[in-house]
Design an enzyme around this catalytic site. Structure first.
Site, PDB file in Angstrom:
ATOM      1  N   TYR A 174      -4.010   1.616  16.053  1.00 50.26           N
ATOM      2  CA  TYR A 174      -2.797   1.625  16.702  1.00 50.26           C
ATOM      3  C   TYR A 174      -3.187   1.295  18.880  1.00 50.26           C
ATOM      4  CZ  TYR A 174      -0.316   2.801  12.793  1.00 50.26           C
ATOM      5  OH  TYR A 174       0.041   3.254  11.261  1.00 50.26           O
ATOM      6  N   ARG A 228       0.926  -1.285  -0.230  1.00 45.72           N
ATOM      7  CA  ARG A 228       0.285   0.036   0.184  1.00 45.72           C
ATOM      8  C   ARG A 228       1.074   1.137  -0.092  1.00 45.72           C
ATOM      9  NH1 ARG A 228      -2.943   2.781   5.099  1.00 45.72           N
ATOM     10  NH2 ARG A 228      -4.022   4.035   3.648  1.00 45.72           N
ATOM     11  N   GLU A 272      -3.820  -0.056   8.508  1.00 41.27           N
ATOM     12  CA  GLU A 272      -2.032   0.709   8.812  1.00 41.27           C
ATOM     13  C   GLU A 272      -2.499  -0.433  10.256  1.00 41.27           C
ATOM     14  OE1 GLU A 272      -1.209   4.206   9.329  1.00 41.27           O
ATOM     15  OE2 GLU A 272      -1.730   4.447   7.535  1.00 41.27           O
ATOM     16  N   ASN A 290      -7.677   1.722   9.878  1.00 38.45           N
ATOM     17  CA  ASN A 290      -6.158   1.994  10.966  1.00 38.45           C
ATOM     18  C   ASN A 290      -6.157   1.918  12.708  1.00 38.45           C
ATOM     19  OD1 ASN A 290      -5.177   2.072   8.269  1.00 38.45           O
ATOM     20  ND2 ASN A 290      -5.100   4.829   8.425  1.00 38.45           N
TER      21      ASN A 290
HETATM   22  O1  IFM Z   1       2.512   7.312   9.918  1.00 36.46           O
HETATM   23  C1  IFM Z   1       1.529   7.509  10.606  1.00 36.46           C
HETATM   24  C2  IFM Z   1       0.929   7.591   9.042  1.00 36.46           C
HETATM   25  O2  IFM Z   1       1.111   8.562   8.058  1.00 36.46           O
HETATM   26  C3  IFM Z   1      -0.349   7.333   9.193  1.00 36.46           C
HETATM   27  N1  IFM Z   1      -0.953   6.771  10.184  1.00 36.46           N
HETATM   28  C4  IFM Z   1       0.133   6.492  11.443  1.00 36.46           C
HETATM   29  C5  IFM Z   1       1.400   6.473  11.166  1.00 36.46           C
HETATM   30  C6  IFM Z   1       2.152   6.037  12.322  1.00 36.46           C
HETATM   31  O3  IFM Z   1       1.792   8.008  13.273  1.00 36.46           O
END
Ligand code: IFM
Length: 476
Positions: A301, A81, A378, A299
């Site tokens: 985290y 990606r 992500e 995405n």
């Molecule tokens: O690096 C970033 C990315 O550009 C977008 N999502 C989070 C990542 C980590 O902060």
């Protein structure tokens, strides 16, 4: 006695990818007719990024893309990606495409396909042409039409060879970090402008989706990547639950409402009524934003933990929000909400490692968007990786992180979720926005002095997972 554990095996068609974005890796900011984006301007403004670092060179992927694709193939990835730099293909954000710009992406895609790697193309990962910001940026409606024009250009040029398309990456960051807290480009701190930006991003997504469909083969898939938050509250008290709902509206409903359901949450209008009457939402906008999609990108985290603010907490001060420090909140109209550090081990970003959040997110969007295939577009972690004396980079924490999060995806699959792929953030160390080069998210280590690439042990571990379709044990 050793216990036998069932192997964590994924469906044969599962996409095992890695993700990057143009400004974070390409460099070559003045080549091929490219003009500045808001991130060039922002990173060159003193005080905006750590150590004044910029994406001028980044990791020089523009010149080294063949080496990077060969590395992905050697590792065993079957998907990649990346994002297209808008000012590389349409420098002023208006007018005809620059063929030299498109040619770079044609070459990249052809190289990927020749190595059996499926490209997934994101149209917008935060690098708005500076001229469009000078004309008002995302708070101005016209930018949504400009985006649709740009989408059609790229769709026409690459729709024959790229099947997986993503309109926007993390519109929450574009709107609220860019225009409310100002820790991202263009660095404005105007709460109303951020809400207008959010609406025009929704509109851009819808108009861009329609534009893509009008120029591309119908087999292609169009999606959006949202950094939808997993919002948890410190208690089940009514005030804390209400605080959680407000953040959920501003993190999630503000985008998935229009995009998936054709409506904003009513509670969002109520919470932001002191700031705006939302009269910038015109007739027909919500229908335009609500285009049928082929997939949804998530995405993830870390989860958010919130409570209702006490009186002292409301008085506030500068806030660190995990993306940078600003006296301005990225959450318009929510001075009565406080964010807490969630307990547990943290990455270099200060983000708590909590794979249960990924399972929760997938489960939620399985209900929110029934029938829509999901991709984790992500997921990853920054650690302070350094080469050993032998030049190798060992990152057992990242292997543990990937193992835990992929296991969470696997649990969601077992529960019936339709997750088609996973893109590790990031293929290689790169420019981490306002943190500059001070945070390493890569599976591949980059020596910023020489730009040499060295796969970390996590890259080898992940490549083996991709090749075998199942997770290797942690000690591999
Ligand atoms: O690096 C970033 C990315 O550009 C977008 N999502 C989070 C990542 C980590 O902060």
């Amino acid at each position: 006695m050793s216990e036998s554990v069932a192997p964590v095996t994924f469906p044969p068609a599962f996409r095992w990818g890695a993700a990057t974005s143009a400004y974070q890796i390409e460099g070559a900011v003045r080549e091929g007719g490219r003009t500045p984006s808001i991130w060039d301007t922002f990173s060159h403004t003193p005080g905006r990024t750590a150590r004044g670092e910029t994406g001028d060179i980044a990791v020089d992927h523009y010149h080294r893309f063949r080496e990077d694709v060969a590395l992905m193939a050697e590792l065993g990835l079957n998907a990649y990606r990346f994002s297209v730099s808008w000012p590389r293909v349409q420098p002023t954000g208006r007018g005809p495409a620059v063929q030299r710009g498109l040619d770079f992406y044609r070459r990249l895609v052809d190289e990927l396909l020749a190595h059996g790697i499926a490209p997934a193309l994101t149209l917008y990962h935060w690098d708005l042409p500076q001229e469009l910001e000078d004309a008002g940026g995302w708070p101005q409606r016209d930018v949504a039409h400009r985006f649709a024009e740009y989408a059609a250009m790229v769709g026409e040029a690459l729709g024959d060879r790229v099947e997986q398309w993503i309109t926007l990456n993390e519109p929450w960051c574009s709107a609220f970090l860019g225009y409310a807290s100002g820790v991202h480009a263009p660095g404005r701190t105007d709460a109303v402008a951020s809400l207008r930006a959010a609406h025009h991003l929704n509109l851009a997504h819808g108009l861009g989706t329609s534009a893509l469909r009008s120029v591309m083969p119908s087999r292609n898939s169009v999606a959006v990547s949202l950094n939808s938050a997993v919002v948890r509250t410190v208690s089940r008290e009514p005030d804390d639950l209400a605080a959680g709902r407000r953040i959920d509206d501003l993190a999630n409903g503000v985008f998935h409402g229009p995009m998936l359901h054709g409506a904003y949450p009513r509670s969002l209008f109520a919470a932001t009524a002191p700031l705006t009457d939302w009269s910038f939402v015109q007739d027909g906008d919500l229908a335009a934003a609500n285009q049928p999609l082929d997939a949804l990108g998530l995405n993830y985290y870390t989860p958010a933990l919130v409570s209702a603010a006490t009186a002292e907490e409301k008085a506030g001060g500068p806030r660190a929000d995990g993306h940078g420090v600003s006296a301005f909140s990225p959450w318009p109209g929510t001075d009565d909400v406080v964010f807490h550090q969630t307990p547990g081990e943290q990455t270099e970003m200060g983000w708590t490692v909590d794979p249960t959040g990924l399972h929760e997110l997938i489960t939620r969007y399985t209900k929110e968007a029934p029938g829509l295939p999901l991709y984790v577009t992500e997921n990853g972690a920054a650690y302070d990786d350094r080469p050993d004396a032998d030049g190798r980079v060992h990152d057992p924490e990242r292997i543990a992180y990937l193992h835990a999060h992929l296991s969470a995806v696997h649990r969601a699959l077992a529960d019936g979720a339709d997750v088609r792929g996973y893109f590790l953030w990031s293929l290689m160390d790169n420019f981490e926005w306002s943190y500059g080069y001070g945070r390493r998210f890569g599976a591949v280590y980059v020596d910023y002095a020489t730009l040499a690439r060295t796969p970390k042990s996590s890259a080898r571990w992940y490549g083996k997972a991709a090749r075998d379709g199942r997770l290797p044990p942690l000690e591999d």
